[in-house]
Design a protein around this motif. Structure first.
Motif, PDB file in Angstrom:
ATOM      1  N   ILE A 250      39.147  -6.254  16.503  1.00  0.00           N
ATOM      2  CA  ILE A 250      38.378  -5.125  17.027  1.00  0.00           C
ATOM      3  C   ILE A 250      38.420  -3.969  16.030  1.00  0.00           C
ATOM      4  N   SER A 251      37.249  -3.566  15.550  1.00  0.00           N
ATOM      5  CA  SER A 251      37.121  -2.401  14.670  1.00  0.00           C
ATOM      6  C   SER A 251      36.590  -1.241  15.507  1.00  0.00           C
ATOM      7  N   VAL A 252      37.307  -0.118  15.486  1.00  0.00           N
ATOM      8  CA  VAL A 252      36.971   1.009  16.368  1.00  0.00           C
ATOM      9  C   VAL A 252      36.623   2.248  15.548  1.00  0.00           C
ATOM     10  N   ASP A 253      35.376   2.698  15.653  1.00  0.00           N
ATOM     11  CA  ASP A 253      34.926   3.948  15.048  1.00  0.00           C
ATOM     12  C   ASP A 253      34.887   5.007  16.141  1.00  0.00           C
ATOM     13  N   MET A 254      34.507   6.236  15.803  1.00  0.00           N
ATOM     14  CA  MET A 254      34.536   7.290  16.818  1.00  0.00           C
ATOM     15  C   MET A 254      33.159   7.810  17.220  1.00  0.00           C
ATOM     16  N   GLU A 255      32.211   7.853  16.293  1.00  0.00           N
ATOM     17  CA  GLU A 255      30.937   8.519  16.602  1.00  0.00           C
ATOM     18  C   GLU A 255      30.181   7.872  17.757  1.00  0.00           C
ATOM     19  N   GLY A 256      30.375   6.565  17.949  1.00  0.00           N
ATOM     20  CA  GLY A 256      29.675   5.875  19.025  1.00  0.00           C
ATOM     21  C   GLY A 256      30.495   5.703  20.292  1.00  0.00           C
ATOM     22  N   ILE A 257      31.601   6.425  20.381  1.00  0.00           N
ATOM     23  CA  ILE A 257      32.471   6.331  21.560  1.00  0.00           C
ATOM     24  C   ILE A 257      31.847   7.051  22.755  1.00  0.00           C
ATOM     25  N   SER A 258      32.135   6.554  23.951  1.00  0.00           N
ATOM     26  CA  SER A 258      31.639   7.164  25.179  1.00  0.00           C
ATOM     27  C   SER A 258      32.039   8.639  25.245  1.00  0.00           C
ATOM     28  N   GLY A 259      31.079   9.512  25.488  1.00  0.00           N
ATOM     29  CA  GLY A 259      31.369  10.930  25.675  1.00  0.00           C
ATOM     30  C   GLY A 259      31.443  11.755  24.407  1.00  0.00           C
ATOM     31  N   VAL A 260      31.487  11.132  23.233  1.00  0.00           N
ATOM     32  CA  VAL A 260      31.583  11.881  21.972  1.00  0.00           C
ATOM     33  C   VAL A 260      30.182  12.301  21.535  1.00  0.00           C
ATOM     34  N   ASN A 261      29.989  13.603  21.291  1.00  0.00           N
ATOM     35  CA  ASN A 261      28.651  14.085  20.945  1.00  0.00           C
ATOM     36  C   ASN A 261      28.653  15.370  20.118  1.00  0.00           C
ATOM     37  N   SER A 262      29.785  15.708  19.475  1.00  0.00           N
ATOM     38  CA  SER A 262      29.847  16.973  18.748  1.00  0.00           C
ATOM     39  C   SER A 262      30.731  16.852  17.513  1.00  0.00           C
TER      40      SER A 262
ATOM     41  N   THR B 122      19.445  13.033  16.234  1.00  0.00           N
ATOM     42  CA  THR B 122      20.711  12.732  15.548  1.00  0.00           C
ATOM     43  C   THR B 122      21.878  13.557  16.083  1.00  0.00           C
ATOM     44  N   ARG B 123      21.645  14.417  17.048  1.00  0.00           N
ATOM     45  CA  ARG B 123      22.717  15.230  17.631  1.00  0.00           C
ATOM     46  C   ARG B 123      22.712  15.212  19.158  1.00  0.00           C
ATOM     47  N   ALA B 124      21.549  15.464  19.756  1.00  0.00           N
ATOM     48  CA  ALA B 124      21.473  15.495  21.219  1.00  0.00           C
ATOM     49  C   ALA B 124      21.557  14.083  21.777  1.00  0.00           C
ATOM     50  N   VAL B 125      22.184  13.974  22.947  1.00  0.00           N
ATOM     51  CA  VAL B 125      22.453  12.653  23.486  1.00  0.00           C
ATOM     52  C   VAL B 125      22.514  12.692  25.011  1.00  0.00           C
ATOM     53  N   GLU B 126      22.115  11.599  25.626  1.00  0.00           N
ATOM     54  CA  GLU B 126      22.258  11.428  27.076  1.00  0.00           C
ATOM     55  C   GLU B 126      23.428  10.480  27.301  1.00  0.00           C
ATOM     56  N   LEU B 127      24.473  10.972  27.941  1.00  0.00           N
ATOM     57  CA  LEU B 127      25.720  10.224  28.066  1.00  0.00           C
ATOM     58  C   LEU B 127      25.767   9.411  29.356  1.00  0.00           C
ATOM     59  N   LEU B 128      26.219   8.181  29.249  1.00  0.00           N
ATOM     60  CA  LEU B 128      26.469   7.360  30.427  1.00  0.00           C
ATOM     61  C   LEU B 128      27.775   7.838  31.061  1.00  0.00           C
ATOM     62  N   PRO B 129      27.893   7.828  32.384  1.00  0.00           N
ATOM     63  CA  PRO B 129      29.176   8.185  33.002  1.00  0.00           C
ATOM     64  C   PRO B 129      30.314   7.347  32.413  1.00  0.00           C
TER      65      PRO B 129
ATOM     66  N   LEU C  11      30.206  -8.416  19.869  1.00  0.00           N
ATOM     67  CA  LEU C  11      30.038  -7.209  20.684  1.00  0.00           C
ATOM     68  C   LEU C  11      29.916  -5.988  19.800  1.00  0.00           C
ATOM     69  N   VAL C  12      29.012  -5.076  20.172  1.00  0.00           N
ATOM     70  CA  VAL C  12      28.953  -3.755  19.550  1.00  0.00           C
ATOM     71  C   VAL C  12      28.696  -2.740  20.648  1.00  0.00           C
ATOM     72  N   THR C  13      29.429  -1.618  20.618  1.00  0.00           N
ATOM     73  CA  THR C  13      29.203  -0.535  21.563  1.00  0.00           C
ATOM     74  C   THR C  13      28.837   0.721  20.782  1.00  0.00           C
ATOM     75  N   GLY C  14      28.010   1.555  21.394  1.00  0.00           N
ATOM     76  CA  GLY C  14      27.570   2.784  20.748  1.00  0.00           C
ATOM     77  C   GLY C  14      26.296   3.280  21.392  1.00  0.00           C
ATOM     78  N   ASP C  15      25.507   4.055  20.635  1.00  0.00           N
ATOM     79  CA  ASP C  15      24.237   4.494  21.205  1.00  0.00           C
ATOM     80  C   ASP C  15      23.183   3.399  21.044  1.00  0.00           C
ATOM     81  N   ASP C  16      22.009   3.624  21.625  1.00  0.00           N
ATOM     82  CA  ASP C  16      20.980   2.587  21.643  1.00  0.00           C
ATOM     83  C   ASP C  16      20.466   2.234  20.252  1.00  0.00           C
ATOM     84  N   VAL C  17      20.458   3.210  19.329  1.00  0.00           N
ATOM     85  CA  VAL C  17      19.977   2.945  17.970  1.00  0.00           C
ATOM     86  C   VAL C  17      20.965   2.046  17.229  1.00  0.00           C
ATOM     87  N   ALA C  18      22.245   2.330  17.354  1.00  0.00           N
ATOM     88  CA  ALA C  18      23.272   1.518  16.696  1.00  0.00           C
ATOM     89  C   ALA C  18      23.214   0.070  17.161  1.00  0.00           C
TER      90      ALA C  18
END
Length: 298
Positions: A33-45, A208-215, A179-186
């Protein structure tokens, strides 16, 4: 007694009762499992993704929760050995005390193969958690490649981001990215190098900045369930090893090509683009990493 046991088993089979074996007994699987941060749930800033940011501590917590959801799912899907590689920034974001204790952890950024350090042909499946869109994407939260100094990266003519580059390395070892998790573009971009990958969209990129977050609860539940199914269905293939890997890297800063052409095999294509070839993807990956991470043109 033996006759009674045999008769009981026959009765159970006839009646349709399933004699389910523990997941590990159905075929042990080793999962990376390789874990990055930008595509993590709730991260947007930006103040979440930098170690000096005001909300970095909060983002680390979000990151480990997504990682743990993937780990839980991997074990439920039959994994008996899980290796997690911290793949963001300085790569010391995941705190061992917060990580699922069943998983091993690779920490720190001084690695030959960066986001894929530790992967080899003994693994059965690769999971990408918290991944993001590649550099130059008009939409995609935190879209970039590598350390952010790369405008475009091509491997054998295919423009890829971190997920694409990492998937090509996984294919070299014959290990499927499931498996890949992140935003829809990724998730959509990942399909170019891993067509059968299962994606978990944890947020929708508006730009590239604004995002709609899933609960968050829903995102982690989806990650766990999809990781379970992806690992359970993972099937290794033959290693995909081409005779040559030709890499082109374009940098917005022309000072970088000026420096990197000190490597004999790196050729200048344009004032901002360089090219080199290696006979294996692991070797090409190592040089890609040196060029985007360890050269300071300032």
């Amino acid at each position: 007694m033996a006759r009674f046991v045999r008769l009981s088993l026959v009765c159970l089979l006839v009646s349709g009762v399933s004699l389910a074996l523990p997941a590990g007994a159905q075929g042990a699987k080793k999962v990376y499992i390789s874990v990055d941060m930008e595509g993590i749930s709730g991260v947007n800033s930006d103040n979440q993704t930098s170690a000096t940011g005001a909300e970095y501590g909060r983002a680390r917590k979000l990151m480990v929760e997504d990682a743990n959801a993937a780990i839980r799912g991997a074990f439920e899907g039959g994994a008996t050995d899980v290796l997690v590689n911290d793949s963001h920034g300085g790569q010391r974001n995941l705190l061992p005390e917060d990580l699922d204790p069943r998983a091993r952890l690779i920490s720190h950024s001084f690695k030959r193969h960066g986001m894929m350090e530790g992967l080899d042909s003994t693994f059965d499946a690769v999971l990408f958690v918290g991944y993001h869109a590649k550099a130059g994407s008009p939409r995609g939260v935190f879209a970039h490649t590598g350390s952010g100094v790369v405008a475009d990266l091509q491997v054998n003519g295919l423009s890829v981001g971190e997920g694409g580059m990492n998937a090509i390395l996984a294919r070299w070892y014959g290990v499927p990215v499931v498996l890949v998790t992140g935003d829809d573009v990724a998730i959509e971009q990942q399909k170019a190098t891993a067509p059968d990958v299962r994606g978990v969209i944890v947020k929708r990129a508006i730009n590239t900045r604004a995002v709609e977050l899933l609960p968050l609860v829903e995102a982690r539940r989806n990650i766990q369930q999809t990781a379970r199914d992806a690992v359970a269905g993972a099937r290794k293939g033959r290693p995909e090893r081409l005779s040559q890997y030709t890499v082109r890297m374009t940098f917005p800063n022309p000072n970088i090509p000026e420096v990197v052409t000190a490597f004999r095999e790196v050729k200048l294509v344009t004032p901002t683009t360089v090219e080199f070839s290696r006979e294996s993807m692991p070797d090409a990956y190592r040089l890609i990493r040196v060029l985007y991470r360890f050269i300071n043109p300032d």
